[in-house]
Design a protein around this motif. Structure first.
Motif, PDB file in Angstrom:
ATOM      1  N   PHE B 110       0.832  -1.207   0.000  1.00  0.00           N
ATOM      2  CA  PHE B 110       0.000   0.000   0.000  1.00  0.00           C
ATOM      3  C   PHE B 110       0.868   1.260   0.000  1.00  0.00           C
ATOM      4  O   PHE B 110       0.521   2.248  -0.639  1.00  0.00           O
ATOM      5  N   SER B 112       3.745   1.477  -1.379  1.00  0.00           N
ATOM      6  CA  SER B 112       4.357   1.596  -2.708  1.00  0.00           C
ATOM      7  C   SER B 112       3.402   2.185  -3.736  1.00  0.00           C
ATOM      8  O   SER B 112       3.824   2.677  -4.775  1.00  0.00           O
ATOM      9  N   THR B 113       2.103   2.136  -3.457  1.00  0.00           N
ATOM     10  CA  THR B 113       1.151   2.703  -4.418  1.00  0.00           C
ATOM     11  C   THR B 113       0.602   4.054  -3.946  1.00  0.00           C
ATOM     12  O   THR B 113       0.437   4.970  -4.732  1.00  0.00           O
ATOM     13  N   TYR B 114       0.309   4.178  -2.659  1.00  0.00           N
ATOM     14  CA  TYR B 114      -0.291   5.420  -2.140  1.00  0.00           C
ATOM     15  C   TYR B 114       0.746   6.389  -1.568  1.00  0.00           C
ATOM     16  O   TYR B 114       0.451   7.553  -1.345  1.00  0.00           O
TER      17      TYR B 114
END
Lengths: 185, 183
Positions: B110, B112-114
């Motif tokens: 999470f 790494s994406t947000y």
């Protein structure tokens, strides 16, 4: 017993007051700053960790049931837009996407991904405003999570090699759209 | 003849088992993210823990969800938020944990994406130390301040803080025709 001079007592009090003031300042200012920082929330200032990295691959179906894979589009820039029918900036940016899709045609692939919305509403939206590209269904919002979406609209500009070069939060300005795509082509 | 055919069949089965054992875990990892099949490729690696289910899965899902921020809320965790986005995130967390991903791997995915903003507990590094240490600094700073003030008050004899008061009172007494008896 000698009485302390008034001057000495007054200056020590002033020194003490300065210390109390300094401690108060050191304590209160960071506290206010931290509270202000934690309670204020502006997603536009959150930089995506995905910039400069390969765009997460996906295979999703569009509203007509056609499966579209991001990796199959390697070789041409992709504009990936997460949007919803209830989102006002999505309506605002719609003409920009329509004009860009017409202008660049096959040079650029425009993809829309539905974010937390229903298919009937999206279809009604497309009927009213026209679809500028395939509209992909994202079951369970997994693509939105893989792209770290905070709320629609969010747009990713992906280069020919499949690397994310820009993320735009809120409506994309027509000039930004053209300048970015010209740079990617 | 029969023997050699039997041996060939055994060798074939052995090779099939070896190939299966080698590639099956990879296939399981990629199950959700299979290129060609419908789905999304998660850049998360291979599961580090055994698969989970039942009450254990429910409990660990709550724990992990409570430490991730709902992206569309103001300071609420994924566990606490009733929003559709938070529900989707919670489902994703549960799915990953069920597959055997560790809580650290889920948090990492999470993040790494947000971005780090999604973590309700900021990492203990850099300026984040300010957030972790501020409550202690505030408490002990305040306590030290109170002690310093109380000590100084206890040591200081009561004094007339207004230096002009005596002169003023003398004037008043002179006006009313009396002499000051004050030392």
């Amino acid at each position: 017993m000698s009485k302390p001079s008034k001057k000495t007592v007054g200056s020590s009090k002033r020194r003490l007051n300065r210390w109390v003031l300094a401690i108060g300042f050191i304590v209160i200012v960071p506290t206010v700053f931290l509270f202000a920082k934690s309670f204020s929330f502006d997603k536009e200032f959150i930089e995506s960790p995905l910039l400069g990295k390969p765009a997460p691959d996906f295979t999703l179906t569009d509203l007509d049931g056609n499966a579209i894979s991001l990796s199959s589009l390697r070789g041409k820039p992709v504009v990936l837009n997460f949007w919803a029918s209830y989102c006002a900036p999505c309506v605002t940016e719609h003409p920009t996407f329509t004009a860009a899709a017409e202008f660049y045609q096959d040079q650029v692939q425009f993809l829309g991904v539905i974010y937390q919305d229903t298919e009937p509403r999206i279809e009604a939206f497309n009927q009213q405003f026209g679809a500028w590209g395939p509209t992909l269904i994202d079951p369970g919002g997994k693509a939105a999570i893989a792209y770290g979406i905070y709320g629609p609209p969010e747009t990713f500009f992906i280069d020919r090699e499949g690397v994310i070069r820009l993320k735009v939060i809120s409506a994309v300005h027509p000039r930004l759209m053209k300048e970015t795509l010209d740079a990617l082509l | 003849m029969l023997c050699s055919r039997h041996l060939r069949q055994s060798a074939t089965w052995t090779w099939l088992l070896v190939i299966g054992a080698t590639f099956l875990p990879g296939a399981l990892v990629a199950q959700d993210a299979a290129p060609g099949g419908l789905g999304v490729v998660r850049q998360i690696g291979k599961p580090e823990s055994p698969t989970r289910s039942g009450e254990q899965l429910e409990q660990i899902t709550e724990e992990v969800s409570a430490k991730l921020r709902c992206p569309v809320c103001q300071g609420m965790s994924v566990a606490d938020s009733p929003s559709a986005s938070a529900r989707a995130m919670k489902d994703e967390i549960e799915e990953l944990l069920a597959q055997g991903y560790s809580p650290a791997q889920v948090n990492q995915y999470f993040e790494s994406t947000y971005g780090e903003f999604v973590l309700l507990d900021p990492k203990r590094q850099g300026l984040n130390w300010l957030i972790w240490l501020a409550p202690g600094v505030i408490f002990f700073g305040g306590l030290a301040g109170v002690i310093v003030v109380m000590r100084s008050r206890a040591q200081d004899p009561p004094v007339d803080e207004d230096g002009d008061l005596d002169a003023y009172l003398d004037r008043v007494r002179a006006r009313v025709g009396t002499h000051s008896t004050r030392e």
